[in-house]
Design a protein around this motif. Structure first.
Motif, PDB file in Angstrom:
ATOM      1  N   TYR A   3     -79.009   9.355  -0.722  1.00  0.00           N
ATOM      2  CA  TYR A   3     -79.071  10.469  -1.667  1.00  0.00           C
ATOM      3  C   TYR A   3     -79.017   9.913  -3.085  1.00  0.00           C
ATOM      4  O   TYR A   3     -78.160   9.091  -3.398  1.00  0.00           O
ATOM      5  CB  TYR A   3     -77.899  11.430  -1.461  1.00  0.00           C
ATOM      6  CG  TYR A   3     -77.944  12.171  -0.158  1.00  0.00           C
ATOM      7  CD1 TYR A   3     -78.676  13.347  -0.028  1.00  0.00           C
ATOM      8  CD2 TYR A   3     -77.247  11.694   0.941  1.00  0.00           C
ATOM      9  CE1 TYR A   3     -78.708  14.037   1.184  1.00  0.00           C
ATOM     10  CE2 TYR A   3     -77.275  12.379   2.149  1.00  0.00           C
ATOM     11  CZ  TYR A   3     -78.006  13.549   2.263  1.00  0.00           C
ATOM     12  OH  TYR A   3     -78.046  14.224   3.445  1.00  0.00           O
ATOM     13  N   ILE A   4     -79.906  10.372  -3.942  1.00  0.00           N
ATOM     14  CA  ILE A   4     -79.914  10.013  -5.352  1.00  0.00           C
ATOM     15  C   ILE A   4     -79.292  11.209  -6.065  1.00  0.00           C
ATOM     16  O   ILE A   4     -79.922  12.250  -6.204  1.00  0.00           O
ATOM     17  CB  ILE A   4     -81.342   9.760  -5.876  1.00  0.00           C
ATOM     18  CG1 ILE A   4     -82.121   8.851  -4.933  1.00  0.00           C
ATOM     19  CG2 ILE A   4     -81.319   9.235  -7.294  1.00  0.00           C
ATOM     20  CD1 ILE A   4     -81.434   7.558  -4.602  1.00  0.00           C
ATOM     21  N   ALA A   6     -77.616  13.077  -9.229  1.00  0.00           N
ATOM     22  CA  ALA A   6     -77.437  13.135 -10.679  1.00  0.00           C
ATOM     23  C   ALA A   6     -76.013  13.587 -10.993  1.00  0.00           C
ATOM     24  O   ALA A   6     -75.478  14.486 -10.339  1.00  0.00           O
ATOM     25  CB  ALA A   6     -78.440  14.106 -11.288  1.00  0.00           C
ATOM     26  N   THR A  83     -79.239  10.836 -14.099  1.00  0.00           N
ATOM     27  CA  THR A  83     -79.980  10.624 -12.866  1.00  0.00           C
ATOM     28  C   THR A  83     -80.143   9.135 -12.574  1.00  0.00           C
ATOM     29  O   THR A  83     -80.656   8.402 -13.422  1.00  0.00           O
ATOM     30  CB  THR A  83     -81.367  11.295 -12.974  1.00  0.00           C
ATOM     31  OG1 THR A  83     -81.172  12.687 -13.252  1.00  0.00           O
ATOM     32  CG2 THR A  83     -82.153  11.138 -11.692  1.00  0.00           C
ATOM     33  N   TYR A  91     -83.101   1.964  -9.208  1.00  0.00           N
ATOM     34  CA  TYR A  91     -84.445   1.921  -8.625  1.00  0.00           C
ATOM     35  C   TYR A  91     -84.587   0.777  -7.617  1.00  0.00           C
ATOM     36  O   TYR A  91     -85.376   0.866  -6.680  1.00  0.00           O
ATOM     37  CB  TYR A  91     -85.510   1.827  -9.717  1.00  0.00           C
ATOM     38  CG  TYR A  91     -85.584   0.475 -10.380  1.00  0.00           C
ATOM     39  CD1 TYR A  91     -86.442  -0.499  -9.906  1.00  0.00           C
ATOM     40  CD2 TYR A  91     -84.767   0.165 -11.465  1.00  0.00           C
ATOM     41  CE1 TYR A  91     -86.494  -1.750 -10.500  1.00  0.00           C
ATOM     42  CE2 TYR A  91     -84.822  -1.077 -12.067  1.00  0.00           C
ATOM     43  CZ  TYR A  91     -85.679  -2.024 -11.577  1.00  0.00           C
ATOM     44  OH  TYR A  91     -85.712  -3.267 -12.168  1.00  0.00           O
ATOM     45  N   ILE A  94     -83.303   2.169  -4.407  1.00  0.00           N
ATOM     46  CA  ILE A  94     -84.207   3.232  -3.972  1.00  0.00           C
ATOM     47  C   ILE A  94     -85.483   2.635  -3.376  1.00  0.00           C
ATOM     48  O   ILE A  94     -85.913   3.016  -2.279  1.00  0.00           O
ATOM     49  CB  ILE A  94     -84.550   4.171  -5.153  1.00  0.00           C
ATOM     50  CG1 ILE A  94     -83.290   4.881  -5.660  1.00  0.00           C
ATOM     51  CG2 ILE A  94     -85.629   5.183  -4.749  1.00  0.00           C
ATOM     52  CD1 ILE A  94     -83.431   5.519  -7.027  1.00  0.00           C
ATOM     53  N   ALA A 106     -83.500  13.247  -3.307  1.00  0.00           N
ATOM     54  CA  ALA A 106     -83.005  13.413  -4.676  1.00  0.00           C
ATOM     55  C   ALA A 106     -82.205  14.708  -4.789  1.00  0.00           C
ATOM     56  O   ALA A 106     -82.649  15.760  -4.325  1.00  0.00           O
ATOM     57  CB  ALA A 106     -84.164  13.433  -5.658  1.00  0.00           C
ATOM     58  N   PRO A 108     -81.137  16.815  -7.716  1.00  0.00           N
ATOM     59  CA  PRO A 108     -81.407  16.892  -9.148  1.00  0.00           C
ATOM     60  C   PRO A 108     -80.215  17.358  -9.961  1.00  0.00           C
ATOM     61  O   PRO A 108     -79.285  17.969  -9.441  1.00  0.00           O
ATOM     62  CB  PRO A 108     -82.565  17.891  -9.235  1.00  0.00           C
ATOM     63  CG  PRO A 108     -82.466  18.707  -8.002  1.00  0.00           C
ATOM     64  CD  PRO A 108     -81.855  17.823  -6.952  1.00  0.00           C
ATOM     65  N   SER A 111     -80.009  14.849 -17.004  1.00  0.00           N
ATOM     66  CA  SER A 111     -80.710  13.660 -17.460  1.00  0.00           C
ATOM     67  C   SER A 111     -80.598  13.663 -18.976  1.00  0.00           C
ATOM     68  O   SER A 111     -81.000  14.642 -19.621  1.00  0.00           O
ATOM     69  CB  SER A 111     -82.173  13.706 -17.030  1.00  0.00           C
ATOM     70  OG  SER A 111     -82.908  12.710 -17.685  1.00  0.00           O
TER      71      SER A 111
END
Length: 193
Positions: A3-4, A6, A83, A91, A94, A106, A108, A111
């Motif tokens: 999971y990315i 933010a 983020t 990255y 990822i 992602a 969200p 940012s």
């Protein structure tokens, strides 16, 4: 699953309910700085185990996280603010996860550059995002090239280099409008034109 997630860029209330839930549910949180993320996690009573993943993490750390993901465990990647993957080493993880066939999702949220851009009064329908400008090699070449750019240009700069950068911009872009955004979402948020 990776999971990315933010995280807030200033005000800790700027986190989504989904982000809080994911951070509580995953097996591990890979954080840019566990001390910084610890403040956020404490506020929301998130007790998930953390590991550091930052610009100085080596291949061994990357391999450890990938191995965990490949065994079916879930990991949330977070940066110090905003983020992951934008102006931080996220990255790398990822890309490695995607290359290994691991699902990446992602979550969200905030940012910094989009927050600044949205309240800047500058045209936001077309823009160029540069991250941090090079400190030395290639800086002058990039600035010269950007003289032809008509879109809004967005970048990050260190408070320690801002005066030098403003002097350079006065030389390269004497007619261009400039907006500086700082302390976004905090008490002393400021936009200077």
């Amino acid at each position: 699953m990776l999971y990315i997630v933010a995280t807030p860029i200033g005000n800790l209330e700027d986190i989504t309910l989904r982000a809080i839930r994911i951070l509580k549910e995953v097996d591990l949180i890979a954080a840019e700085d566990t001390r910084t993320s610890g403040i956020l996690l404490k506020k929301y009573e998130i007790t998930t185990r953390q590991t550091s993943f930052h610009a100085f993490s080596d291949e061994k750390k990357l391999a450890e996280i990938l191995e965990l993901l490949q065994t079916g465990k879930s990991v949330a990647l977070i940066s110090d603010a905003g983020t992951p993957g934008i102006s931080d080493p996220g990255y790398i993880l990822i890309k490695a996860a995607r290359d290994a066939g691991i699902k990446v999702v992602a979550i969200p949220g905030p940012s910094a550059f989009l927050t600044a851009l949205s309240a800047s009064g500058m045209p936001i329908n077309h823009f160029v995002y540069l991250g941090f400008l090079p400190m030395k090699k290639g800086r002058q070449t990039l600035l010269k090239k950007l003289q032809e750019e008509e879109k809004t240009i967005v970048f990050y700069e260190s408070p320690h280099r801002i005066l030098k950068t403003l002097q350079e911009f006065a030389n390269y872009f004497p007619e261009r409008k400039l907006v500086i955004a700082r302390e976004l979402t905090k008490i002393y948020e400021e936009f200077v034109e």
